[in-house]
Every structure is written in C-alpha cells, then in structure tokens.
Motif scaffolding. Sequence first.
Motif, PDB file in Angstrom:
ATOM      1  N   PRO A   1      60.089   9.361  59.728  1.00  0.00           N
ATOM      2  CA  PRO A   1      59.549   8.386  60.473  1.00  0.00           C
ATOM      3  C   PRO A   1      58.630   8.850  61.826  1.00  0.00           C
ATOM      4  N   VAL A   2      57.442   8.231  61.893  1.00  0.00           N
ATOM      5  CA  VAL A   2      56.739   8.452  62.904  1.00  0.00           C
ATOM      6  C   VAL A   2      56.329   7.311  63.947  1.00  0.00           C
ATOM      7  N   ARG A   3      56.653   7.436  65.204  1.00  0.00           N
ATOM      8  CA  ARG A   3      56.735   6.198  66.468  1.00  0.00           C
ATOM      9  C   ARG A   3      55.272   6.472  66.703  1.00  0.00           C
ATOM     10  N   VAL A   4      54.269   5.628  66.121  1.00  0.00           N
ATOM     11  CA  VAL A   4      52.771   5.963  66.530  1.00  0.00           C
ATOM     12  C   VAL A   4      52.569   5.860  67.893  1.00  0.00           C
ATOM     13  N   ALA A   5      53.300   4.693  68.683  1.00  0.00           N
ATOM     14  CA  ALA A   5      52.788   4.659  69.893  1.00  0.00           C
ATOM     15  C   ALA A   5      52.861   5.672  70.849  1.00  0.00           C
ATOM     16  N   ALA A   6      54.027   6.297  70.500  1.00  0.00           N
ATOM     17  CA  ALA A   6      54.539   7.511  71.239  1.00  0.00           C
ATOM     18  C   ALA A   6      53.251   8.659  71.124  1.00  0.00           C
ATOM     19  N   LEU A   7      53.133   8.671  69.707  1.00  0.00           N
ATOM     20  CA  LEU A   7      52.161   9.910  69.210  1.00  0.00           C
ATOM     21  C   LEU A   7      50.629   9.464  69.859  1.00  0.00           C
ATOM     22  N   VAL A   8      50.238   8.332  69.878  1.00  0.00           N
ATOM     23  CA  VAL A   8      49.112   8.040  70.591  1.00  0.00           C
ATOM     24  C   VAL A   8      49.136   8.153  71.891  1.00  0.00           C
TER      25      VAL A   8
ATOM     26  N   ALA B   1      43.159   3.977  75.393  1.00  0.00           N
ATOM     27  CA  ALA B   1      43.711   3.727  74.074  1.00  0.00           C
ATOM     28  C   ALA B   1      44.594   2.505  74.162  1.00  0.00           C
ATOM     29  N   SER B   2      44.785   2.024  72.873  1.00  0.00           N
ATOM     30  CA  SER B   2      45.232   0.673  72.122  1.00  0.00           C
ATOM     31  C   SER B   2      46.121   1.099  70.973  1.00  0.00           C
ATOM     32  N   VAL B   3      47.295   0.248  71.096  1.00  0.00           N
ATOM     33  CA  VAL B   3      48.279   0.464  69.840  1.00  0.00           C
ATOM     34  C   VAL B   3      48.323  -0.923  69.204  1.00  0.00           C
TER      35      VAL B   3
ATOM     36  N   THR C   1      32.577   7.459  77.627  1.00  0.00           N
ATOM     37  CA  THR C   1      34.146   6.603  77.298  1.00  0.00           C
ATOM     38  C   THR C   1      34.496   7.124  75.970  1.00  0.00           C
ATOM     39  N   VAL C   2      35.593   7.360  75.987  1.00  0.00           N
ATOM     40  CA  VAL C   2      36.382   7.815  74.698  1.00  0.00           C
ATOM     41  C   VAL C   2      37.318   6.528  74.509  1.00  0.00           C
ATOM     42  N   HIS C   3      37.698   6.029  73.359  1.00  0.00           N
ATOM     43  CA  HIS C   3      38.748   5.222  73.011  1.00  0.00           C
ATOM     44  C   HIS C   3      39.542   5.521  71.860  1.00  0.00           C
ATOM     45  N   ILE C   4      40.680   5.731  71.905  1.00  0.00           N
ATOM     46  CA  ILE C   4      41.786   6.041  70.894  1.00  0.00           C
ATOM     47  C   ILE C   4      42.375   4.638  70.544  1.00  0.00           C
ATOM     48  N   GLY C   5      42.290   4.163  69.249  1.00  0.00           N
ATOM     49  CA  GLY C   5      43.062   3.139  68.743  1.00  0.00           C
ATOM     50  C   GLY C   5      43.839   3.194  67.479  1.00  0.00           C
ATOM     51  N   TRP C   6      44.732   2.499  67.497  1.00  0.00           N
ATOM     52  CA  TRP C   6      45.860   2.482  66.476  1.00  0.00           C
ATOM     53  C   TRP C   6      45.881   0.743  65.783  1.00  0.00           C
ATOM     54  N   GLN C   7      45.463   0.543  64.913  1.00  0.00           N
ATOM     55  CA  GLN C   7      45.487  -0.993  64.433  1.00  0.00           C
ATOM     56  C   GLN C   7      45.976  -1.009  62.976  1.00  0.00           C
ATOM     57  N   GLY C   8      46.651  -2.271  62.505  1.00  0.00           N
ATOM     58  CA  GLY C   8      47.049  -2.300  61.306  1.00  0.00           C
ATOM     59  C   GLY C   8      45.837  -2.616  60.353  1.00  0.00           C
ATOM     60  N   GLY C   9      46.163  -2.760  58.963  1.00  0.00           N
ATOM     61  CA  GLY C   9      44.891  -2.722  57.912  1.00  0.00           C
ATOM     62  C   GLY C   9      44.958  -4.160  57.621  1.00  0.00           C
ATOM     63  N   ASP C  10      44.643  -4.448  56.283  1.00  0.00           N
ATOM     64  CA  ASP C  10      44.565  -5.877  55.910  1.00  0.00           C
ATOM     65  C   ASP C  10      46.038  -6.299  55.102  1.00  0.00           C
TER      66      ASP C  10
ATOM     67  N   VAL D   1      38.968   6.891  66.522  1.00  0.00           N
ATOM     68  CA  VAL D   1      38.519   7.596  67.938  1.00  0.00           C
ATOM     69  C   VAL D   1      36.899   7.186  67.835  1.00  0.00           C
ATOM     70  N   SER D   2      36.600   6.631  68.945  1.00  0.00           N
ATOM     71  CA  SER D   2      35.066   6.489  69.088  1.00  0.00           C
ATOM     72  C   SER D   2      34.740   6.501  70.550  1.00  0.00           C
ATOM     73  N   ASP D   3      33.395   7.232  70.421  1.00  0.00           N
ATOM     74  CA  ASP D   3      32.948   7.687  71.900  1.00  0.00           C
ATOM     75  C   ASP D   3      31.435   7.083  72.070  1.00  0.00           C
ATOM     76  N   THR D   4      30.959   7.596  73.127  1.00  0.00           N
ATOM     77  CA  THR D   4      29.715   7.244  73.491  1.00  0.00           C
ATOM     78  C   THR D   4      28.706   8.453  73.706  1.00  0.00           C
ATOM     79  N   GLY D   5      29.379   9.640  72.922  1.00  0.00           N
ATOM     80  CA  GLY D   5      28.960  10.956  73.076  1.00  0.00           C
ATOM     81  C   GLY D   5      27.278  11.112  72.416  1.00  0.00           C
ATOM     82  N   ILE D   6      26.893  12.453  72.167  1.00  0.00           N
ATOM     83  CA  ILE D   6      25.789  12.960  71.892  1.00  0.00           C
ATOM     84  C   ILE D   6      25.350  12.307  70.420  1.00  0.00           C
ATOM     85  N   GLY D   7      26.564  11.928  69.709  1.00  0.00           N
ATOM     86  CA  GLY D   7      26.103  11.455  68.226  1.00  0.00           C
ATOM     87  C   GLY D   7      25.703  12.600  67.042  1.00  0.00           C
TER      88      GLY D   7
END
Length: 429
Positions: free
Chosen positions: A280-287, A306-308, A340-349, A359-365
Amino acid sequence: MNPKLLFWIPALLRLAFLFVTAAVCWWISGPIAGLAVALLLVLGQLYLQLSYLSQLSTWLDDLQNAKLPDGWGAWTDVFSRLYRLRRDDERSKGELTEWLARFRQAMHLLPDGVAIMDDVLFLEWCNPAAERHLGLTLERDHGMRVTNLVRHPDFIDYIILGRYEKPLTLRLRDRKLICQIIPFENRRQILVTHDATESARIEEMRRDFIANASHELRTPLTVIVGFLEIASSTPDLDPVSRQAHLSLMTEQGRRMQRLIEDMLTLSRLESVDYPLRPEPVRVAALVEEVLQEARALSGGRHSVTASVDGPDIVGSLEELRSAFGNLASNAVRYTPSGGTVHIGWQGGDGKSTGPQFVVSDTGIGIDQHHIARLTERFYRVDKSRSRETQGTGLGLAIVKHVLLRHRATLTITSEAGKGSSFIVTFPGP
C-alpha cells in the motif's frame, strides 16, 4: 486353426448338404426330381453369390455412404473383415486428421516462417509468419514460383546458387530476416525464415548503451586523472588552485557516482530476479516528499506547488518515489528561474482510466520531434544544458521501466518555449 480350413470346411459342408438333399429327392421321387432339386439348389447358390457380389460392388463404388451388407455363409466373414478394415481406416483417418489439425495449428502459432516448395520452387504451402515475412498470400500465391514472389537479388542468388549450408541474412519489407532452405524428401524443399529485427535492435541498443556509458564516464575520469597528474607533478601548487582542483574532482566523482547508481537501478528494474513487491502506498505522503525534494533542488528559484485529489494505490513505494522524483527534478532543472512547477495527483474516471500523477512546468519546453525518444537511455535534447543541470541522461529511462512494472503509461505534452506536462496514468479498476 488355419484360415484356409476355416473357409473350406463350411463351404464343403454346404456342398455336402446340397448333394445329400438332391440324393434324398432322387431316392424318394426318382432321378428327374433329384436332378431338378440339385439344379435349383445350385442356381439358388449362384444367385446368392452374384447378389452378394453385386452388393459388394455397390459398396466399393460408394464407401462412405453405402451400407455394408450382413452376408451369409462365407460372405459373413468377408463382410465382417471388410467392416473391421473400414472401421480401422476411419479411425486412422480421424487420427490423421486430428494430427494434421494440430500440425497446422502449431505452424500457425510458430513465430518463424515456414514455406514448403516443390523441386522447381513452386509454393505449395506456407504459414502466416512466412506470409508476413515474405509478403505472401497462400490463397493467391499457391502454385507460383517463389523467386517470382520474392524479388530480392540476394534471395534469388541464394536459391539459384544452391548454397544452403549457411543461412541468408537480408533486409526485406523493413525487417531483418534470416532465411534458410532445407531439402525435404526428393521433390520438396522447406524455406524457414526468422525475424531478427528485434534482436538486431536490442544488439544496437546494447552497443549504444556501452558507447554512451563509456563516453559519460570518460569525461569525469579525464578531469580527475588530469588534476591528479597536475597535483603529482606540481608539489608546490598554490592552495587556491589545489582547492579548485579538488572541488572539480569531487563534482566529477559525484557525477560518476550518480551515473553508476542510475545504471544499477536500470539493471535492477530490467532483471527477472527482481520482481515487483507491491505494498500500500500513501500517495499524499509520497507527493509531499517529492515536493520537498523539488523545492530543495530549486533553492527558492521557482514556485513549486502540489495538490492531491486521488486515492491511494498499491505498488512499490521506492520505485514510485524514484519515478515521481525524476519527473519533478527534471521539471525544476529545465525551468528557468522565476518559473512555476506543479505536482499533482488526481483520480481517474473510475472506468478505463485510473489515477494520474502530473508534473507540469513553464520551462523551456521540448520540440515535438524529440518527444518520442525522451525515454531512451542517454538521449538528451540539449547536451550542453544537460551538463549544466548535472543530469545523467537515464532519469526518464528509469521512469519508463518503473511504469512498465506498474502497468502505467507516460504521456508527454510540450511546446518549445512554453513548458511541458508529464502525465503518468495508472490502470483503472
């Protein structure tokens, strides 16, 4: 008892019965009546034999549908033996049909191609693998010369010269094939084809991996050895230069250490002796842990959030920490200061798509033509920038193998100059 006696004794008894009956009629009613009875009995026997011969002829003309008669006298044994022969023949034919079906099924499932040709190279049969390898279609190409179907100069020379001791390697239909002809019976030949494309690709990857690893290790080793030679040949080196050299050697040594650790991680992930150990992996703690590491790497130069909003999962905590950490650290490294760098964990359908790590960023692309190769070992979009960010070139390869072990997929969307998004999708319920 002798089979001949089994036939003649009943036959002679029937003849004796005929003559006895005629003799009795002769004795009771006279010679004319006796001869008449004998003639009638002989004619009856003749009719009976001809009738059974006719039935036998009819049955031989239609073995499958005609009914075998029961017979009388010697014919009983004849028809009984014919019935057993037909039954044994049907059993043998059924077994042969079953074995033929098994053979065809085995040939259809065989990964290697098999084609059977006659002595003048006309195609008699081939399995689906041979159709794929050589571009054949059995229904269309049956009875056609193979050299007219496979128009490759090396293949034609191989067949014409008849040097079948060694296999032929050729490129055909964007595949690397190993072909060999095996003489079979007096008027048959078997053409066997093996698709070596994947083996060649793996061998090329191995060579590239060794070359790239050697190149990556050579640079820091050159720096370290060079500074050591300077230090040994210059005993009175001033403290400032000595300290600068030691700092550079320490940096290059750590670079080698990171590279070797990543190579060992990849080797472990690919090993069959290292199965996945789910827990079992507690994703909130991992994020949260990944978030703190990303902020430490950023040193306050970026806005890292980050958001969980998703469920916990089952998997390998250490492997997922490595994969998620690589994605987050890459986003920080390739995002200029102030981004900015955003780390997110979200449920599926809840149906086909499971939870997602984003993981999304506003980097060099990244330009589109690079995206398909990003997970290859040592592949870098910008080699000079990779050295500045102290990357080993193995991070995304590690991510790929971790996700394969968790049956997850990685989707990359990016636009040069505007940023990137790395989306890890886990399987649905």
